[in-house]
Design a protein around this motif. Sequence first.
Motif, PDB file in Angstrom:
ATOM      1  N   THR A 236      42.503  41.392  36.841  1.00  0.00           N
ATOM      2  CA  THR A 236      42.254  40.106  37.512  1.00  0.00           C
ATOM      3  C   THR A 236      41.373  40.242  38.750  1.00  0.00           C
ATOM      4  OG1 THR A 236      44.159  39.945  39.039  1.00  0.00           O
ATOM      5  CG2 THR A 236      44.523  39.276  36.737  1.00  0.00           C
TER       6      THR A 236
ATOM      7  N   THR B  52      37.794  38.868  34.233  1.00  0.00           N
ATOM      8  CA  THR B  52      38.576  37.962  35.061  1.00  0.00           C
ATOM      9  C   THR B  52      37.877  36.618  35.222  1.00  0.00           C
ATOM     10  OG1 THR B  52      39.772  37.732  37.145  1.00  0.00           O
ATOM     11  CG2 THR B  52      37.554  38.661  37.261  1.00  0.00           C
TER      12      THR B  52
ATOM     13  N   HIS C 136      46.229  36.469  31.494  1.00  0.00           N
ATOM     14  CA  HIS C 136      46.375  37.237  32.727  1.00  0.00           C
ATOM     15  C   HIS C 136      46.555  36.288  33.901  1.00  0.00           C
ATOM     16  CE1 HIS C 136      45.559  41.090  30.917  1.00  0.00           C
ATOM     17  NE2 HIS C 136      44.453  40.615  30.359  1.00  0.00           N
ATOM     18  N   ARG C 137      47.313  36.756  34.888  1.00  0.00           N
ATOM     19  CA  ARG C 137      47.567  35.976  36.092  1.00  0.00           C
ATOM     20  C   ARG C 137      47.648  36.941  37.278  1.00  0.00           C
ATOM     21  NH1 ARG C 137      49.565  30.747  36.601  1.00  0.00           N
ATOM     22  NH2 ARG C 137      50.489  30.242  38.619  1.00  0.00           N
ATOM     23  N   ALA C 138      47.022  36.584  38.370  1.00  0.00           N
ATOM     24  CA  ALA C 138      47.034  37.445  39.546  1.00  0.00           C
ATOM     25  C   ALA C 138      48.456  37.649  40.043  1.00  0.00           C
ATOM     26  CB  ALA C 138      46.167  36.839  40.644  1.00  0.00           C
ATOM     27  N   ALA C 139      48.768  38.902  40.417  1.00  0.00           N
ATOM     28  CA  ALA C 139      50.080  39.241  40.956  1.00  0.00           C
ATOM     29  C   ALA C 139      49.946  40.542  41.735  1.00  0.00           C
ATOM     30  CB  ALA C 139      51.114  39.383  39.846  1.00  0.00           C
TER      31      ALA C 139
ATOM     32  N   ALA D 257      50.865  45.191  39.329  1.00  0.00           N
ATOM     33  CA  ALA D 257      49.985  45.240  38.165  1.00  0.00           C
ATOM     34  C   ALA D 257      50.720  44.959  36.866  1.00  0.00           C
ATOM     35  CB  ALA D 257      49.284  46.594  38.092  1.00  0.00           C
TER      36      ALA D 257
ATOM     37  N   ARG E 161      52.878  42.831  36.270  1.00  0.00           N
ATOM     38  CA  ARG E 161      53.201  41.413  36.121  1.00  0.00           C
ATOM     39  C   ARG E 161      51.953  40.540  35.984  1.00  0.00           C
ATOM     40  NH1 ARG E 161      58.856  39.969  39.017  1.00  0.00           N
ATOM     41  NH2 ARG E 161      59.945  41.870  38.409  1.00  0.00           N
ATOM     42  N   ARG E 162      50.847  41.145  35.597  1.00  0.00           N
ATOM     43  CA  ARG E 162      49.594  40.402  35.476  1.00  0.00           C
ATOM     44  C   ARG E 162      49.233  40.032  34.039  1.00  0.00           C
ATOM     45  NH1 ARG E 162      46.294  44.613  39.371  1.00  0.00           N
ATOM     46  NH2 ARG E 162      47.555  44.263  41.261  1.00  0.00           N
ATOM     47  N   THR E 163      50.015  40.476  33.071  1.00  0.00           N
ATOM     48  CA  THR E 163      49.665  40.278  31.674  1.00  0.00           C
ATOM     49  C   THR E 163      50.755  39.508  30.951  1.00  0.00           C
ATOM     50  OG1 THR E 163      48.438  42.364  31.694  1.00  0.00           O
ATOM     51  CG2 THR E 163      48.952  41.428  29.550  1.00  0.00           C
TER      52      THR E 163
ATOM     53  N   ASN F 272      57.006  42.620  32.737  1.00  0.00           N
ATOM     54  CA  ASN F 272      55.986  41.684  33.220  1.00  0.00           C
ATOM     55  C   ASN F 272      56.584  40.480  33.953  1.00  0.00           C
ATOM     56  OD1 ASN F 272      56.859  39.854  31.248  1.00  0.00           O
ATOM     57  ND2 ASN F 272      54.809  39.490  30.418  1.00  0.00           N
TER      58      ASN F 272
ATOM     59  N   HIS G 211      40.789  34.513  44.130  1.00  0.00           N
ATOM     60  CA  HIS G 211      41.856  35.494  43.907  1.00  0.00           C
ATOM     61  C   HIS G 211      42.779  35.550  45.121  1.00  0.00           C
ATOM     62  CE1 HIS G 211      43.879  39.257  42.928  1.00  0.00           C
ATOM     63  NE2 HIS G 211      43.351  39.172  41.705  1.00  0.00           N
TER      64      HIS G 211
END
Length: 294
Positions: free
Chosen positions: A95, A103, A207-210, A213, A215-217, A265, A290
């Motif tokens: 991300t 991204t 994908h989501r920013a977190a 790492a 927890r981003r998928t 995740n 971001h």
Amino acid sequence: MSRIEWPTLALGAVIYAMFVGLTWFYASLPWPVLVIGGGVVVAWHGSFQHELIHGHPTRLAWFNRALGLPGLALFLPFDRYAALHIAHHRDDVLTDPLEDPETYYWTAASWTALPIWARAIVTASSCLAGRLVFGPVWMIARFLQAEVGRWRRNEPGVRRAWAWHLPVAGLILGWVWGICGIDPAHYALMFVLPGTSLLMIRSFAEHRAAPDADRRTATVEQAGLFGLLFLFNNLHAAHHERPGIPWYRLPRWYRGERERLLQKNGGLIYRGYAEVMKRYFLHHHDQIVHPYRP
């Protein structure tokens, strides 16, 4: 001992046969059939290329590459897709707008530098409806603009990738335009753009920013026909952990590891693409800049 994944080889044969059939009978098919069929075949081919990038269906890299070189979407060289996608699989930078080539997030500086009209497109594309309408043309234009810059700077692999791609794309256009009589603009409207839109359904919420790492998928379960179209890449957390598992074995492996993957995740899961559409069709998936990059 050699390893040949026959289901993937058979899938490739089906996809290329569909492409030949749709283009050969183009003049006798109604436009809804062409748009749906053309979109499906281009999207399915993109999913097939993704399998090839990850070392399927054989141990022979040159053979796998040869299967993927005919880019039915025309704008994306297979070797560039491979290089960018492998860079995307660095989970520690997922991300990140400066490190992750796939991204949709922006840095504060790059967002501020965008003209107003471009900000409007990006803002609209942060919801699923806008992504499907504006996303394909915007993404293709940005990719080609970036590739021109990389070509001029002679970045490693770029000129070689395009040197392979352009003659092959010329052969595809020769078939489409010269033999089947399909106007290139019609091919773009009925094959390339619908196919790219379909693939954007998959990539929209995967994908989501977190800060963490792991927890981003995300994972999208109960994908139905979309699961087959995306070759089960909707089980994205599973794919990122085990990219070497072939598409037809991934669902079973995911079922065995489901609880662990969801714990890893942080429960980033959608029950299906209907849930993704319900939540984000007219609402932003996340903020555009971001949130964790200074």
